[in-house]
Design a protein around this motif. Structure first.
Motif, PDB file in Angstrom:
ATOM      1  N   LEU A 218       0.836  -1.209   0.000  1.00 35.17           N
ATOM      2  CA  LEU A 218       0.000   0.000   0.000  1.00 35.17           C
ATOM      3  C   LEU A 218       0.868   1.255   0.000  1.00 35.17           C
ATOM      4  O   LEU A 218       0.525   2.264  -0.635  1.00 35.17           O
ATOM      5  CB  LEU A 218      -0.929  -0.011   1.217  1.00 35.17           C
ATOM      6  N   THR A 219       1.981   1.194   0.718  1.00 42.42           N
ATOM      7  CA  THR A 219       2.900   2.345   0.699  1.00 42.42           C
ATOM      8  C   THR A 219       3.462   2.565  -0.694  1.00 42.42           C
ATOM      9  O   THR A 219       3.509   3.707  -1.202  1.00 42.42           O
ATOM     10  CB  THR A 219       4.051   2.104   1.696  1.00 42.42           C
ATOM     11  N   ALA A 220       3.878   1.468  -1.348  1.00 43.53           N
ATOM     12  CA  ALA A 220       4.400   1.592  -2.705  1.00 43.53           C
ATOM     13  C   ALA A 220       3.324   2.089  -3.657  1.00 43.53           C
ATOM     14  O   ALA A 220       3.588   2.923  -4.546  1.00 43.53           O
ATOM     15  CB  ALA A 220       4.941   0.241  -3.167  1.00 43.53           C
ATOM     16  N   LEU A 221       2.107   1.610  -3.481  1.00 41.68           N
ATOM     17  CA  LEU A 221       1.010   2.045  -4.342  1.00 41.68           C
ATOM     18  C   LEU A 221       0.712   3.521  -4.138  1.00 41.68           C
ATOM     19  O   LEU A 221       0.469   4.269  -5.105  1.00 41.68           O
ATOM     20  CB  LEU A 221      -0.232   1.199  -4.053  1.00 41.68           C
ATOM     21  N   ILE A 243       1.955   0.492 -13.694  1.00 40.27           N
ATOM     22  CA  ILE A 243       2.675  -0.087 -12.551  1.00 40.27           C
ATOM     23  C   ILE A 243       1.762  -0.193 -11.338  1.00 40.27           C
ATOM     24  O   ILE A 243       1.791  -1.180 -10.589  1.00 40.27           O
ATOM     25  CB  ILE A 243       3.913   0.771 -12.233  1.00 40.27           C
ATOM     26  N   ALA A 244       0.907   0.834 -11.145  1.00 40.86           N
ATOM     27  CA  ALA A 244      -0.011   0.802 -10.001  1.00 40.86           C
ATOM     28  C   ALA A 244      -0.992  -0.364 -10.121  1.00 40.86           C
ATOM     29  O   ALA A 244      -1.310  -1.036  -9.131  1.00 40.86           O
ATOM     30  CB  ALA A 244      -0.766   2.123  -9.896  1.00 40.86           C
ATOM     31  N   LEU A 245      -1.492  -0.605 -11.352  1.00 43.09           N
ATOM     32  CA  LEU A 245      -2.401  -1.741 -11.544  1.00 43.09           C
ATOM     33  C   LEU A 245      -1.695  -3.065 -11.254  1.00 43.09           C
ATOM     34  O   LEU A 245      -2.281  -3.982 -10.660  1.00 43.09           O
ATOM     35  CB  LEU A 245      -2.940  -1.731 -12.977  1.00 43.09           C
ATOM     36  N   ALA A 246      -0.436  -3.156 -11.682  1.00 49.88           N
ATOM     37  CA  ALA A 246       0.331  -4.369 -11.374  1.00 49.88           C
ATOM     38  C   ALA A 246       0.492  -4.543  -9.867  1.00 49.88           C
ATOM     39  O   ALA A 246       0.424  -5.661  -9.329  1.00 49.88           O
ATOM     40  CB  ALA A 246       1.684  -4.322 -12.061  1.00 49.88           C
ATOM     41  N   VAL A 248      -1.608  -3.472  -7.612  1.00 53.81           N
ATOM     42  CA  VAL A 248      -2.907  -3.886  -7.073  1.00 53.81           C
ATOM     43  C   VAL A 248      -3.089  -5.393  -7.238  1.00 53.81           C
ATOM     44  O   VAL A 248      -3.585  -6.092  -6.337  1.00 53.81           O
ATOM     45  CB  VAL A 248      -4.046  -3.114  -7.770  1.00 53.81           C
ATOM     46  N   GLU A 249      -2.669  -5.920  -8.410  1.00 50.64           N
ATOM     47  CA  GLU A 249      -2.762  -7.367  -8.613  1.00 50.64           C
ATOM     48  C   GLU A 249      -1.890  -8.124  -7.613  1.00 50.64           C
ATOM     49  O   GLU A 249      -2.283  -9.156  -7.068  1.00 50.64           O
ATOM     50  CB  GLU A 249      -2.346  -7.703 -10.044  1.00 50.64           C
ATOM     51  N   LEU A 251      -1.025  -6.996  -4.722  1.00 46.99           N
ATOM     52  CA  LEU A 251      -1.665  -6.814  -3.417  1.00 46.99           C
ATOM     53  C   LEU A 251      -2.760  -7.854  -3.220  1.00 46.99           C
ATOM     54  O   LEU A 251      -2.890  -8.454  -2.144  1.00 46.99           O
ATOM     55  CB  LEU A 251      -2.237  -5.401  -3.314  1.00 46.99           C
ATOM     56  N   THR A 252      -3.552  -8.084  -4.275  1.00 47.35           N
ATOM     57  CA  THR A 252      -4.582  -9.127  -4.199  1.00 47.35           C
ATOM     58  C   THR A 252      -3.958 -10.489  -3.964  1.00 47.35           C
ATOM     59  O   THR A 252      -4.460 -11.307  -3.180  1.00 47.35           O
ATOM     60  CB  THR A 252      -5.398  -9.146  -5.497  1.00 47.35           C
ATOM     61  N   ASP A 253      -2.824 -10.743  -4.639  1.00 49.03           N
ATOM     62  CA  ASP A 253      -2.126 -12.017  -4.463  1.00 49.03           C
ATOM     63  C   ASP A 253      -1.603 -12.171  -3.041  1.00 49.03           C
ATOM     64  O   ASP A 253      -1.643 -13.263  -2.468  1.00 49.03           O
ATOM     65  CB  ASP A 253      -0.976 -12.106  -5.465  1.00 49.03           C
ATOM     66  N   VAL A 254      -1.125 -11.070  -2.461  1.00 47.27           N
ATOM     67  CA  VAL A 254      -0.637 -11.118  -1.076  1.00 47.27           C
ATOM     68  C   VAL A 254      -1.772 -11.486  -0.125  1.00 47.27           C
ATOM     69  O   VAL A 254      -1.620 -12.334   0.775  1.00 47.27           O
ATOM     70  CB  VAL A 254      -0.007  -9.777  -0.680  1.00 47.27           C
ATOM     71  N   VAL A 255      -2.930 -10.859  -0.308  1.00 44.45           N
ATOM     72  CA  VAL A 255      -4.077 -11.152   0.554  1.00 44.45           C
ATOM     73  C   VAL A 255      -4.477 -12.618   0.426  1.00 44.45           C
ATOM     74  O   VAL A 255      -4.712 -13.313   1.421  1.00 44.45           O
ATOM     75  CB  VAL A 255      -5.257 -10.225   0.210  1.00 44.45           C
ATOM     76  N   GLN A 256      -4.554 -13.094  -0.823  1.00 45.75           N
ATOM     77  CA  GLN A 256      -4.927 -14.482  -1.039  1.00 45.75           C
ATOM     78  C   GLN A 256      -3.909 -15.417  -0.416  1.00 45.75           C
ATOM     79  O   GLN A 256      -4.250 -16.454   0.168  1.00 45.75           O
ATOM     80  CB  GLN A 256      -5.052 -14.750  -2.551  1.00 45.75           C
ATOM     81  N   ARG A 257      -2.636 -15.056  -0.530  1.00 45.10           N
ATOM     82  CA  ARG A 257      -1.584 -15.894   0.022  1.00 45.10           C
ATOM     83  C   ARG A 257      -1.654 -15.953   1.546  1.00 45.10           C
ATOM     84  O   ARG A 257      -1.494 -17.015   2.154  1.00 45.10           O
ATOM     85  CB  ARG A 257      -0.215 -15.341  -0.408  1.00 45.10           C
TER      86      ARG A 257
END
Length: 415
Positions: A218-221, A243-246, A248-249, A251-257
């Protein structure tokens, strides 16, 4: 339950007393009556024998002589042919027990005893039986009360344990009571408490991990979005937005992980991926932050490496190491890739003071931190690495060198 146990015990005892007590009373009554009848008959036979003996020897048969041969409180009437009847004792009134015996010389002896004496004996026997029954009832009550306490106390304790579980206190009590069924219930409650404790620990750990691990992307975003807000160049806006969209993807992967690891740490989703691409992406994401801090981030080492793992998890591990170097390190941060055996290694190096000597390998433990931080970052990064079969190590405390070891993709065999 205690009252029911006492009542049921008393009911059983009363039934037993009623069945056996009545039978005993009947048997004893008949025994006493038969004994009294036999005693009267025996006495009549004995008197007849005495009378015959005296008549045969020519001796007189007088009341004084015979009165010494009869039991007290009994009445006897002796009839000798040709003589007046002889009566010994007082004739009993009311119902009597009687026996009449005749001798060979025509004499007869009648012995009577009051049936009230038999009734008195039966009454005394009944009192003894009632006293024994009363003692049995008292003993049964005492035993029932003790057994009730033995059973109700554990049940009360188990109820308190269940109430503690319901109120959110999952600590197992490990108490046993010497009763197999109750101990089984205690085992189940303790096992449930341990499962609840593990679930609560996992939930708290997930919350802590998520709050910490989401902070970095989130900080990087947010930095990317700031770049977009301060520029008017459409190409730059497009590049930063991509890059921001990447991010976000990822970030979604982190949450799922994180959710996957919280449910089952062994359920990895490792695939073969381009390690260079992940390293390059992380450098691009963190370069603005390092530039703002007046520092640089570079890469070196072997290129063209392919590793086995989850790209999002690997990116998150590298992001944690890069952020630690930004916050706690100094100078240029270098991401160096190399190969050792069948593993691909990514090292993150900076020129900072490194890990304090008193921490050493404990730096990967949760809540352990030498810089007043949460101490979760490296612990979560290590868990993410191990979930894919890799490992995260501190190779050198000063200057700090952290290394991420990943399995390499097997190279195709040439024919």
């Amino acid at each position: 339950m205690r009252r029911r146990l006492i009542n049921s015990t008393l009911a059983v005892v009363l039934v037993v007393i009623a069945v056996f007590g009545v039978s005993l009373v009947i048997v004893e009554t008949r025994t006493i009556q038969a004994g009294a009848q036999e005693s009267v008959e025996s006495e009549a036979i004995r008197l007849v024998g005495i009378v015959e003996s005296r008549l045969g020897s020519g001796e007189k048969v007088t009341p004084d002589i015979l009165s010494e041969q009869i039991t007290a409180k009994r009445y006897a009437k002796i009839k000798v042919p040709g003589k007046a009847p002889i009566e010994i004792g007082k004739r009993p009134s009311g119902d009597v027990i009687q026996s009449e015996v005749r001798g060979d010389r025509g004499e007869s002896v009648t012995v009577q005893a009051s049936r009230s004496m038999v009734s008195a004996e039966i009454g005394r026997t009944l009192l003894v039986i009632l006293a024994v029954a009363l003692l049995a009832i008292i003993a049964a009550v005492i035993l029932a009360v003790r057994q009730g306490r033995r059973l109700t106390a554990p049940l009360t304790d188990l109820a308190e344990t269940a109430e503690r579980l319901g109120s959110g206190d999952p600590r197992p009590r490990h108490r046993r009571y010497g009763v197999q069924e109750l101990d089984r219930v205690a085992d189940v409650l303790d096992a449930s408490a341990e499962r609840i404790a593990r679930m609560l620990t996992a939930e708290r750990r997930l919350a802590a991990d998520a709050s910490h691990q989401l902070r970095t992307p989130l900080t990087a975003l947010s930095m990317r979005l700031e770049e977009i807000t301060v520029t008017d160049d459409p190409d730059t806006v497009k590049e930063e937005a991509t890059i921001a969209l990447a991010q976000v993807e990822r970030l979604t992967d982190v949450v799922q992980r994180l959710l996957t690891n919280s449910r089952d740490p062994r359920s990895g989703s490792a695939v073969a991926f381009d390690l260079d691409e992940v390293v390059k992406q992380q450098i691009e994401e963190w370069r603005p932050a390092y530039r703002s801090a007046g520092r640089a981030i570079v890469r070196s080492g072997k290129k063209g490496l392919r590793a086995v793992g989850t790209p999002g998890a690997v990116a998150q591990v590298l992001a944690t190491l890069i952020e630690n170097s930004l916050m706690h390190g100094d100078g240029t941060v270098a991401l160096r890739t190399r190969v050792t055996g069948n593993q691909a290694v990514v090292e993150v190096i900076d020129a900072g003071p490194g890990v304090p000597p008193d921490l050493g390998s404990r730096v990967f433990e949760r809540t352990v931190s030498g810089r007043n931080s949460t101490g979760l970052g490296l612990a979560v990064a290590r868990d993410l690495a191990e979930a894919d079969g890799g490992r995260l190590e501190l190779l050198q405390p000063h200057p700090p060198v952290f290394a991420l070891f990943l399995a390499r993709e097997a190279e195709p065999v040439e024919e």
